[in-house]
Design a protein around this motif. Structure first.
Motif, PDB file in Angstrom:
ATOM      1  N   PHE A  65      25.532  41.816  56.560  1.00 26.48           N
ATOM      2  CA  PHE A  65      26.579  42.499  57.327  1.00 26.48           C
ATOM      3  C   PHE A  65      25.970  43.646  58.120  1.00 26.48           C
ATOM      4  O   PHE A  65      24.846  44.079  57.867  1.00 26.48           O
ATOM      5  N   ASP A  79      35.820  43.059  62.305  1.00 24.80           N
ATOM      6  CA  ASP A  79      35.364  42.146  61.262  1.00 24.80           C
ATOM      7  C   ASP A  79      36.226  40.888  61.229  1.00 24.80           C
ATOM      8  O   ASP A  79      35.708  39.765  61.140  1.00 24.80           O
ATOM      9  N   ARG A  83      34.901  36.996  62.219  1.00 21.56           N
ATOM     10  CA  ARG A  83      35.045  35.942  61.213  1.00 21.56           C
ATOM     11  C   ARG A  83      35.961  34.815  61.689  1.00 21.56           C
ATOM     12  O   ARG A  83      36.276  33.909  60.929  1.00 21.56           O
ATOM     13  N   ARG A 117      30.494  36.340  66.379  1.00 21.61           N
ATOM     14  CA  ARG A 117      31.603  35.395  66.188  1.00 21.61           C
ATOM     15  C   ARG A 117      31.099  33.957  66.331  1.00 21.61           C
ATOM     16  O   ARG A 117      31.462  33.079  65.527  1.00 21.61           O
ATOM     17  N   ASN A 120      28.974  33.084  63.241  1.00 22.73           N
ATOM     18  CA  ASN A 120      29.803  32.815  62.070  1.00 22.73           C
ATOM     19  C   ASN A 120      30.504  31.463  62.176  1.00 22.73           C
ATOM     20  O   ASN A 120      30.701  30.777  61.167  1.00 22.73           O
ATOM     21  N   LYS A 126      28.974  34.044  56.502  1.00 29.82           N
ATOM     22  CA  LYS A 126      29.871  34.806  57.341  1.00 29.82           C
ATOM     23  C   LYS A 126      29.446  36.271  57.319  1.00 29.82           C
ATOM     24  O   LYS A 126      29.547  36.942  56.300  1.00 29.82           O
ATOM     25  N   GLY A 128      29.609  40.159  58.186  1.00 29.06           N
ATOM     26  CA  GLY A 128      30.667  41.127  58.399  1.00 29.06           C
ATOM     27  C   GLY A 128      30.275  42.263  59.324  1.00 29.06           C
ATOM     28  O   GLY A 128      29.104  42.464  59.661  1.00 29.06           O
ATOM     29  N   ASP A 213      33.967  30.613  53.826  1.00 29.11           N
ATOM     30  CA  ASP A 213      34.511  31.117  55.076  1.00 29.11           C
ATOM     31  C   ASP A 213      35.339  32.391  54.924  1.00 29.11           C
ATOM     32  O   ASP A 213      35.418  33.185  55.835  1.00 29.11           O
ATOM     33  N   SER A 214      35.996  32.565  53.803  1.00 24.68           N
ATOM     34  CA  SER A 214      37.010  33.607  53.722  1.00 24.68           C
ATOM     35  C   SER A 214      36.551  34.873  53.033  1.00 24.68           C
ATOM     36  O   SER A 214      37.365  35.723  52.719  1.00 24.68           O
ATOM     37  N   PRO A 216      33.113  37.903  52.111  1.00 20.45           N
ATOM     38  CA  PRO A 216      31.774  38.380  52.392  1.00 20.45           C
ATOM     39  C   PRO A 216      30.695  37.587  51.680  1.00 20.45           C
ATOM     40  O   PRO A 216      29.664  37.288  52.236  1.00 20.45           O
ATOM     41  N   TRP A 230      38.903  40.414  48.942  1.00 18.07           N
ATOM     42  CA  TRP A 230      38.479  41.260  50.054  1.00 18.07           C
ATOM     43  C   TRP A 230      39.561  42.268  50.419  1.00 18.07           C
ATOM     44  O   TRP A 230      39.282  43.436  50.701  1.00 18.07           O
ATOM     45  N   TYR A 278      29.264  42.545  48.347  1.00 20.28           N
ATOM     46  CA  TYR A 278      28.678  41.321  48.880  1.00 20.28           C
ATOM     47  C   TYR A 278      27.858  40.587  47.822  1.00 20.28           C
ATOM     48  O   TYR A 278      27.631  39.389  47.926  1.00 20.28           O
TER      49      TYR A 278
END
Length: 447
Positions: A65, A79, A83, A117, A120, A126, A128, A213-214, A216, A230, A278
């Motif tokens: 990140f 962020d 994502r 973007r 990711n 992914k 951050g 995907d969803s 950190p 998160w 993370y």
């Protein structure tokens, strides 16, 4: 021949394209934290080359990140965008409204966020984009209340007590700060109660599995579990911001190094929380001004009792796990304000003060150069002598440079590497720019 000429020639590497950063990536090695500075918050070259180095750290070295000298709520929108959220990076960055807006709402950051973007979207990892700073007291309070009303109504009362106490000051931090000094008013107890209450929330344990995907970090857990985890972290971080900001504004009116240290210790603690969240093996890139990134112990900041996130990171993680990169330039133009809260303006940057690091590198280094410092004991005088080193803030008056803007620094101890630009130009703000017509009386000599 300049007295430092041979030394500079021996360690300076021309900086032409991103491939020239190879030696710096080798220096990073397995370090967990790379902090990349800037000599101003308004220079195109600093943002572009910081982005270039960061892209390579993410794509080639697995960094997790980017954490910046920005507000948590604003950066949370960015962020979400990088994502894959509904808002584009441009839309997210246009939402930055607190002065100085140009610091993050600029085309250079849009370009980086667009790249992130895309990265990711095509990667299982992914990456951050998060804010470390402490200024967003009221914005963070509103974020907390909005989230609690929907997800945890039982905790709303503690947050409302803090909000009602602070709202008496019309969202003016200076009014609150002076009230704590002269009226002995304080919202500290209400804010601390809210923070303790939110710290008591049950948070999922850090996960250590494959990326998802969803969240950190990744895991075999369902994506919705990650989203909840998160969001828990984000609401608690907003509470940490409110507590840090309340402490910061109380310290500000007392003078001395306290408010500076409250802010840098908050950023240091936020970075540590992000790395913990993370999970194992996570790595961070930090973007902030040289005066935060550089090690305070190598400057007069230490004499004044100040710490920096660079010095704190070396203490927390170990010097071998932290790489500090400074950036600087000789002359050109910059975006800044002439007064705090004043209109952003394109201002001329005069040549570096005689005898300064900038003056020396102008005389001896390539127009763009990379310095990766050799180990202690093998360093030339340039890296061990205390030299004035320019720092331009969001408030800048070029005609007053002879009175300030320079930090005495042992460059080889303050940073691990340095990127040099002889000629620089102002970055490109997203919001309208005020055109400055003031010309320095003694420009271009600056004296």
């Amino acid at each position: 021949m300049h007295r430092y000429g041979d030394e500079v020639a021996a360690i300076a590497r021309p900086l032409v394209d991103e491939g020239d950063l190879d030696v710096l990536l080798d220096r990073v090695g397995d370090a967990r934290v790379v902090m990349i500075g800037e000599a101003s918050h308004g220079t195109h070259e600093y943002y572009v080359w910081r982005s270039a180095l960061t892209r390579r750290l993410i794509a080639e070295r697995g960094f997790s990140f980017v954490a910046v000298e920005g507000d948590w709520p604003d950066c949370q929108r960015v962020d979400a965008s990088v994502r894959g959220g509904d808002a584009t990076p441009l839309e997210a960055l246009l939402g930055y409204e607190r002065w100085p807006t140009w610091m993050w709402a600029n085309e250079e950051v849009v370009d980086f966020a667009d790249w992130l973007r895309s990265f990711n979207a095509s990667s299982e990892r992914k990456i951050g984009f998060h804010g470390l700073d402490v200024y967003s007291m009221w914005e963070s309070l509103r974020e907390i209340l909005t989230w609690l009303r929907e997800h945890d109504p039982s905790r709303v009362d503690a947050a409302l007590s803090a909000y009602h106490c602070l709202s008496a000051y019309s969202e003016d931090p200076q009014s609150y700060a002076w009230a704590t000094k002269f009226l002995r008013a304080s919202c500290e107890d209400d804010v601390v109660r809210m923070l303790i209450d939110l710290r008591g929330r049950d948070l999922a344990a850090p996960n250590d599995s494959a990326p998802n995907d969803s969240a950190p970090t990744g895991s075999a857990t369902r994506p919705n579990d990650f989203a909840a985890r998160w969001n828990d972290f984000a609401v608690r971080q907003n509470a940490e911001v409110v507590a840090g900001a309340e402490h910061y504004y109380r310290a500000m009116v007392r003078g001395g190094p306290d408010s500076w240290n409250v802010r840098d210790r908050h950023m240091d603690a936020t970075l540590a929380r992000l790395l913990d969240h993370y999970g194992d093996g996570s790595r961070a890139v930090v973007w902030a001004h040289n005066t935060h990134v550089g090690d305070a112990n190598a400057t007069d900041q230490a004499v004044q009792g100040e710490v920096t996130i660079g010095s704190l990171a070396r203490e927390r993680f170990g010097a071998d796990q932290v790489v500090l990169v400074g950036l600087g330039g000789h002359r050109g133009s910059v975006i800044a304000g002439r007064t705090w809260g004043g209109p952003m303006t394109e201002l001329a940057v005069p040549p570096g003060r005689p005898g300064s690091l900038e003056d020396i590198l102008h005389a001896t280094a390539p127009p763009r150069a990379l310095f990766v410092f050799p180990p202690l004991g093998e360093r030339p005088d340039l890296l061990v002598d205390a030299l004035p080193h320019r720092a331009i803030g969001v408030v800048y008056r070029p005609e007053h440079e002879q009175y300030g803007n320079y930090v005495p620094s042992v460059i080889g101890d303050r940073y691990d590497a340095f990127l040099w630009f002889d000629e620089t130009r102002a970055l490109r703000p997203l919001h309208p720019l005020h055109v400055d017509t003031h010309e320095l009386e003694t420009y271009p000599t600056g004296v």
